[in-house]
Design an enzyme around this catalytic site. Structure first.
Site, PDB file in Angstrom:
ATOM      1  CE  LYS A 258     -76.344 -44.444 -74.392  1.00 11.38           C
ATOM      2  NZ  LYS A 258     -77.282 -45.485 -74.002  1.00 11.38           N
TER       3      LYS A 258
ATOM      4  CD  GLU B  50     -72.774 -35.882 -69.435  1.00 12.82           C
ATOM      5  OE1 GLU B  50     -73.976 -35.715 -69.720  1.00 12.82           O
ATOM      6  OE2 GLU B  50     -72.331 -36.947 -68.959  1.00 12.82           O
TER       7      GLU B  50
ATOM      8  CG  HIS C  62     -65.891 -48.132 -70.027  1.00 17.12           C
ATOM      9  ND1 HIS C  62     -66.260 -47.151 -69.137  1.00 17.12           N
ATOM     10  CD2 HIS C  62     -64.966 -47.573 -70.844  1.00 17.12           C
ATOM     11  CE1 HIS C  62     -65.603 -46.047 -69.427  1.00 17.12           C
ATOM     12  NE2 HIS C  62     -64.808 -46.274 -70.449  1.00 17.12           N
TER      13      HIS C  62
ATOM     14  NE  ARG D   3     -77.082 -55.241 -70.444  1.00 15.40           N
ATOM     15  CZ  ARG D   3     -76.527 -54.044 -70.494  1.00 15.40           C
ATOM     16  NH1 ARG D   3     -76.967 -53.152 -71.355  1.00 15.40           N
ATOM     17  NH2 ARG D   3     -75.554 -53.722 -69.666  1.00 15.40           N
TER      18      ARG D   3
HETATM   19  C1  MV4 Z   1     -69.048 -39.829 -67.318  1.00 20.44           C
HETATM   20  C2  MV4 Z   1     -67.998 -39.853 -66.383  1.00 20.44           C
HETATM   21  C3  MV4 Z   1     -67.712 -38.674 -65.732  1.00 20.44           C
HETATM   22  N1  MV4 Z   1     -68.406 -37.542 -66.004  1.00 20.44           N
HETATM   23  N2  MV4 Z   1     -69.717 -38.693 -67.554  1.00 20.44           N
HETATM   24  C4  MV4 Z   1     -68.627 -44.385 -68.718  1.00 20.44           C
HETATM   25  C5  MV4 Z   1     -69.644 -45.190 -69.398  1.00 20.44           C
HETATM   26  C6  MV4 Z   1     -70.385 -44.210 -70.168  1.00 20.44           C
HETATM   27  N3  MV4 Z   1     -71.686 -44.650 -70.454  1.00 20.44           N
HETATM   28  C7  MV4 Z   1     -70.385 -43.010 -69.312  1.00 20.44           C
HETATM   29  N4  MV4 Z   1     -69.210 -43.121 -68.512  1.00 20.44           N
HETATM   30  C8  MV4 Z   1     -68.773 -42.080 -67.776  1.00 20.44           C
HETATM   31  N5  MV4 Z   1     -69.416 -40.918 -67.984  1.00 20.44           N
HETATM   32  C9  MV4 Z   1     -69.388 -37.597 -66.909  1.00 20.44           C
HETATM   33  N6  MV4 Z   1     -70.072 -36.467 -67.152  1.00 20.44           N
HETATM   34  C10 MV4 Z   1     -67.347 -41.031 -66.134  1.00 20.44           C
HETATM   35  C11 MV4 Z   1     -67.735 -42.167 -66.827  1.00 20.44           C
HETATM   36  C12 MV4 Z   1     -67.036 -43.357 -66.484  1.00 20.44           C
HETATM   37  C13 MV4 Z   1     -67.683 -44.417 -65.853  1.00 20.44           C
HETATM   38  C14 MV4 Z   1     -69.043 -44.364 -65.537  1.00 20.44           C
HETATM   39  C15 MV4 Z   1     -69.665 -45.431 -64.923  1.00 20.44           C
HETATM   40  C16 MV4 Z   1     -68.927 -46.567 -64.609  1.00 20.44           C
HETATM   41  C17 MV4 Z   1     -67.604 -46.637 -64.910  1.00 20.44           C
HETATM   42  C18 MV4 Z   1     -66.966 -45.563 -65.533  1.00 20.44           C
HETATM   43  C19 MV4 Z   1     -65.611 -45.660 -65.834  1.00 20.44           C
HETATM   44  C20 MV4 Z   1     -64.977 -44.609 -66.438  1.00 20.44           C
HETATM   45  C21 MV4 Z   1     -65.703 -43.462 -66.789  1.00 20.44           C
END
Ligand code: MV4
Length: 492
Positions: free
Chosen positions: A116, A200, A235, A291
């Protein structure tokens, strides 16, 4: 073009890939575990080879055995589906070494997208918007706390090798940040074998919008518009739709360009997905998925593109032969993931034998599945029963079709999340497209799921009553519950 493709996966996605093979007159080879010896996908294949015991670590994750079978059967290419080995750079490079085509991007691209921190650096350099944060990995706690003061709390600490939500922690103060650094480091080390973490700004309630991209070996890259996947739980996506209700033509052009630039920046080839978080008109690159995704069918029906066929053609070296202007949006599509799980018991998996099964059909309904009456859902793998996709001229029609399809669906023997989908599809917030990643909690969906189950029980639509029910009884049940489908769709 290839003559023979090995499908290194199981269930509905193995069938989906083999369907494309059959249409392209390519011979398919399935690999199956002990648990899947009677599974539909193994019967659908032209050839099927046993690979090992039910645990994935002894079957679907065995690179050595899969490659051995590819060699012995003369398969020229391997399609990994999703999950299992689909985003494993070692698998892709082993294929490359053996002269077998991995249907997906290069091993290096998979590796770069998997980090990432590296992916974020690449995207920032390519001018793709990324969320503010520290530019590299966390090395020093004091320095990170200083950076958090600059960014402003809340912040989020994430594992560089993470993704899909594992290994991340929100912090609202110096103390919480210090604790988050240590706990995320520990989780990252134990889950991914890599303690590298970064930080972040935390976005409180984002929408999840992703762009499907296709890129050929000559570098031609186009996007197939967006999907909105905001309705998820821990998720796990549950409902996806395309297009996104928040999208405008201008924003689509802008985000689509960003997605194409993101793909180009990591030398992308084949089908991939660029994930964004979206909030109040702002969007930020989140991850690149290298994918085929579970939810690809909604893009297929809205754009009229066979994504798997495109994947195979690209891997065989064919040109994309598709201009961005030629990509259409035909109506609206919604996907409900039908899982054998109990939404009223914390979505606990409910594996077991399906004693009665009848899937919906008719106009604008697609069911991608690998199950049937008498099929046993194994506890060894994910609990997905099928993907139910509705397609209409607009969002309202797609919703009405999905409700109709959900009420046609008969699955007896295992508990499913169909009542969850019924509750969401009649919820006014869903109808008004007020979507976010906290949708289920914010709009208290679970009590509504309980209402759906209760109302159906009152009308005799229990699993028990449907056991042994003849078709007329099933039809009568469907009619009886019609009133609970929900009010006429009024979309804003
Ligand atoms: C975040 C976020 C809020 N702020 N990053 C969830 C999956 C992971 N790959 C990154 N995720 C998140 N990152 C920041 N800076 C909130 C999430 C997140 C989320 C993102 C996409 C789809 C569903 C989610 C569910 C909870 C939290």
């Amino acid at each position: 073009m290839f003559n023979k493709i090995l499908v290194a996966n199981r269930g509905e996605i193995a069938i989906r890939v083999m369907r494309a093979c059959r249409e392209m007159r390519i011979t398919s080879v399935a690999v199956y575990s002990e648990a899947d010896k009677n599974a539909l996908f193994a019967k659908y294949a032209d050839f099927a080879c046993y690979i090992g015991l039910p645990p994935a670590s002894q079957s679907y994750l065995r690179i050595d055995r899969i490659l051995d079978i590819a060699e012995k059967t003369g398969a020229e290419a391997i399609h990994p589906g999703y999950g299992f080995l689909a985003e494993n750079p070692d698998f892709a490079s082993e294929c490359e070494k053996m002269g077998i085509t991995f249907i997906g991007p290069s091993s290096d691209t998979i590796k770069n997208a998997g980090s990432k921190i590296a992916a974020k650096k690449t995207m920032r350099a390519a001018g793709v918007p990324v969320i503010p944060g520290i530019s590299g990995e966390i090395s020093d706690v004091e320095q990170t706390i200083d950076a958090a003061h600059e960014i402003g709390y809340p912040v989020i600490v994430k594992a560089s090798a993470g993704g899909g939500g594992i290994g991340m922690k929100i912090a609202k103060s110096d103390e919480e940040l210090q604790a988050a650094i240590h706990s995320t480091q520990a989780v990252a080390q134990s889950v991914f074998g890599d303690a590298t973490i970064f930080m972040e700004k935390y976005l409180p309630n984002p929408r999840h919008i992703e762009f499907q991209v296709l890129a050929d070996a000559r570098g031609r890259t186009v996007h197939l518009n967006e999907r909105e996947c905001s309705i998820q739980r821990r998720h796990q996506k549950l409902i996806e739709e395309s297009p996104s209700p928040v999208m405008t033509p201008d924003l689509r052009t802008e985000m689509g360009d960003a997605a194409v630039n993101a793909a180009r920046a990591i030398d992308y080839e084949n089908a991939g997905t660029v994930e964004f978080m979206y909030s109040d008109g702002d969007y930020y690159f989140l991850e690149m998925n290298t994918r085929l995704q579970v939810e690809h069918p909604i893009t297929e029906v809205v754009t009229g593109t066979d994504i798997v066929r495109r994947q195979i053609a690209i891997a065989a070296g064919e040109d994309l032969n598709l201009e961005q202007e030629d990509v259409k949006i035909m109506g609206w599509a919604i996907e409900c993931r039908i899982n054998a799980e109990d939404p009223l018991d914390d979505f606990a998996p409910s594996p077991g034998r399906i004693t009665r099964y009848r899937s919906p059909g008719g106009p604008g309904v697609r069911v991608d599945s690998g199950v049937h009456t008498g099929y046993t859902i194994s506890p060894f793998y994910d609990s997905m029963v099928s993907k139910l996709i509705s397609h209409g001229e607009n969002r309202g029609e797609a919703i009405e079709r999905m409700r109709r399809a959900l009420y046609e669906y008969v699955i007896v023997g295992v508990t499913t999340n169909i009542p969850f989908h019924k509750a969401v599809l009649r919820n006014q917030h869903f109808i008004d497209a007020e979507l976010s990643t906290h949708f289920i909690e914010d709009f208290e969906i679970l009590p509504e799921v309980a209402d759906v189950v209760e109302q159906e029980k009152e009308k005799g639509v229990t699993l028990a009553s449907a056991i042994g029910a003849d078709d007329r009884k099933v039809a009568a049940i469907t009619t009886a519950v019609r009133t609970y489908i929900g009010s006429t769709t009024k979309t804003k």
